[in-house]
Design an enzyme around this catalytic site. Structure first.
Site, mmCIF file in Angstrom:
data_model
loop_
_atom_site.group_PDB
_atom_site.id
_atom_site.type_symbol
_atom_site.label_atom_id
_atom_site.label_comp_id
_atom_site.label_asym_id
_atom_site.label_seq_id
_atom_site.Cartn_x
_atom_site.Cartn_y
_atom_site.Cartn_z
ATOM 1 N N SER A 1 0.830 -1.216 0.000
ATOM 2 C CA SER A 1 0.000 0.000 0.000
ATOM 3 C C SER A 1 0.865 1.268 0.000
ATOM 4 O O SER A 1 0.475 2.284 -0.584
ATOM 5 C CB SER A 1 -0.985 0.010 1.177
ATOM 6 O OG SER A 1 -0.317 0.186 2.397
ATOM 7 N N ARG B 1 22.933 -13.659 4.538
ATOM 8 C CA ARG B 1 22.384 -12.325 4.302
ATOM 9 C C ARG B 1 23.220 -11.596 3.238
ATOM 10 O O ARG B 1 22.697 -10.920 2.360
ATOM 11 C CB ARG B 1 22.471 -11.550 5.633
ATOM 12 C CG ARG B 1 21.333 -10.626 5.897
ATOM 13 C CD ARG B 1 21.464 -10.005 7.273
ATOM 14 N NE ARG B 1 20.774 -10.739 8.314
ATOM 15 C CZ ARG B 1 19.465 -10.740 8.504
ATOM 16 N NH1 ARG B 1 18.681 -10.053 7.707
ATOM 17 N NH2 ARG B 1 18.912 -11.427 9.479
ATOM 18 N N ARG C 1 13.272 -7.008 5.796
ATOM 19 C CA ARG C 1 14.584 -7.634 5.986
ATOM 20 C C ARG C 1 15.499 -6.680 6.729
ATOM 21 O O ARG C 1 15.490 -5.468 6.463
ATOM 22 C CB ARG C 1 15.257 -7.977 4.634
ATOM 23 C CG ARG C 1 14.523 -8.961 3.783
ATOM 24 C CD ARG C 1 14.225 -10.257 4.459
ATOM 25 N NE ARG C 1 15.403 -11.019 4.844
ATOM 26 C CZ ARG C 1 15.374 -12.057 5.696
ATOM 27 N NH1 ARG C 1 14.245 -12.430 6.244
ATOM 28 N NH2 ARG C 1 16.478 -12.697 5.987
ATOM 29 N N ASN D 1 13.393 4.499 4.671
ATOM 30 C CA ASN D 1 12.460 3.493 5.178
ATOM 31 C C ASN D 1 11.273 4.199 5.813
ATOM 32 O O ASN D 1 11.404 5.324 6.304
ATOM 33 C CB ASN D 1 13.170 2.634 6.234
ATOM 34 C CG ASN D 1 12.294 1.511 6.750
ATOM 35 O OD1 ASN D 1 11.563 0.878 5.988
ATOM 36 N ND2 ASN D 1 12.341 1.264 8.051
ATOM 37 N N HIS E 1 8.531 3.496 8.869
ATOM 38 C CA HIS E 1 8.339 2.608 10.019
ATOM 39 C C HIS E 1 7.074 3.031 10.767
ATOM 40 O O HIS E 1 6.874 4.226 11.014
ATOM 41 C CB HIS E 1 9.562 2.688 10.948
ATOM 42 C CG HIS E 1 9.413 1.802 12.138
ATOM 43 N ND1 HIS E 1 9.554 0.439 12.063
ATOM 44 C CD2 HIS E 1 9.085 2.080 13.421
ATOM 45 C CE1 HIS E 1 9.342 -0.083 13.252
ATOM 46 N NE2 HIS E 1 9.048 0.884 14.099
ATOM 47 N N GLU F 1 21.790 0.644 12.112
ATOM 48 C CA GLU F 1 20.961 0.262 13.253
ATOM 49 C C GLU F 1 19.505 0.115 12.789
ATOM 50 O O GLU F 1 18.996 0.995 12.078
ATOM 51 C CB GLU F 1 21.066 1.354 14.328
ATOM 52 C CG GLU F 1 20.620 0.904 15.690
ATOM 53 C CD GLU F 1 20.636 2.065 16.687
ATOM 54 O OE1 GLU F 1 19.843 2.036 17.628
ATOM 55 O OE2 GLU F 1 21.435 3.012 16.478
HETATM 56 C C1 GRF Z 1 3.704 -0.544 6.822
HETATM 57 O O1 GRF Z 1 3.013 -0.327 8.021
HETATM 58 C C2 GRF Z 1 5.144 -0.145 6.948
HETATM 59 O O2 GRF Z 1 5.332 0.984 7.722
HETATM 60 C C3 GRF Z 1 5.702 -1.350 7.646
HETATM 61 O O3 GRF Z 1 5.079 -2.451 7.032
HETATM 62 C C4 GRF Z 1 3.821 -2.037 6.527
HETATM 63 C C5 GRF Z 1 3.831 -2.322 5.063
HETATM 64 O O4 GRF Z 1 2.596 -2.061 4.470
HETATM 65 N N1 GRF Z 1 7.135 -1.371 7.616
HETATM 66 P P1 GRF Z 1 2.458 -1.994 2.888
HETATM 67 O O5 GRF Z 1 3.098 -3.249 2.324
HETATM 68 O O6 GRF Z 1 3.149 -0.757 2.406
HETATM 69 O O7 GRF Z 1 0.976 -1.976 2.641
#
Ligand code: GRF
Length: 205
Positions: A12, A58, A84, A100, A102, A136
């Site tokens: 999404s 990895r 990952r 990223n 989060h 990190e």
């Molecule tokens: C999101 O909440 C993102 O922040 C987290 O994993 C989820 C991924 O959702 N890391 P999508 O695949 O972008 O719908």
């Protein structure tokens, strides 16, 4: 000027990037059949699957992943639900050009199950963070955060949905800033040329 997006699932956030007109040159998933692959394919964006389980280490996985990414010479690698942990070597290779998203207000709740942990902690404000990828996990200079209220009757699901709406607003905005050369990183902190707000707050949804 392009972006390679890494995913593991639903996609999404990838969809939000595409809908915002972010120039995505490829989508790479470490999971075959990830929902985001279909979202990309529908828009004619090239997709690839590099399954981490096919590699003994990895490092071996990342070597192939990086080779695939680098074929597109992206300006930015956007991790969008890419589940990952990456090595220091990967981080060095993409230093300052991997982002990223989060689902928590970092540095609170790095890692998994962020909404469950936010509810268990009784925090009254929760949200999401776009940050530069560093060695990190779920750390790294913060580009943009969006906050939502935690409501008394919230479940992990309702909270996740409210945060996800914000994710879809902030990630395209942060990526656009990056592509427009507006992000300045100094002393581990990010500012935006032109002083755009690096915090969004949504009281309900
Ligand atoms: C999101 O909440 C993102 O922040 C987290 O994993 C989820 C991924 O959702 N890391 P999508 O695949 O972008 O719908």
């Amino acid at each position: 000027m392009s972006v390679v997006v890494l995913i593991s699932g639903r996609g999404s956030n990838l969809q939000a990037l595409l809908e915002a007109g972010i120039p995505v040159s490829a989508v790479i998933s470490n999971v075959a059949g990830a929902g985001g692959l279909a979202i990309a394919a529908k828009r004619g964006v090239p997709t690839m699957v590099v399954k981490h389980g096919d590699f003994p280490t990895r490092e071996a996985f990342e070597e192939v992943l990086a080779r695939e990414i680098d074929r597109f010479s992206p300006r930015l690698v956007a991790h969008a639900g890419f589940m990952r942990i990456v090595t220091a070597r990967y981080v060095d290779h993409y230093a300052g050009r991997a982002m990223n998203i989060h689902p928590s207000l970092l540095p609170s709740f790095p890692g998994l199950q962020t909404h469950e942990r936010a509810l268990a902690a009784g925090v009254k404000i929760h949200g999401c963070t776009v940050h530069i990828v560093t060695a990190e996990l779920d750390a790294g200079p913060i580009v943009l955060q969006a906050a939502v209220s935690v409501l008394p009757d919230d479940t992990a699901g309702s909270l996740a949905a409210r945060v996800l709406k914000q994710e879809h607003l902030v990630y395209p905005r942060a990526v656009r800033w990056f592509l427009d050369g507006r992000l300045v990183i100094a002393n581990g902190k990010v500012s935006v040329k032109g002083n755009d707000a690096q915090i969004l707050y949504s009281d309900r949804d």
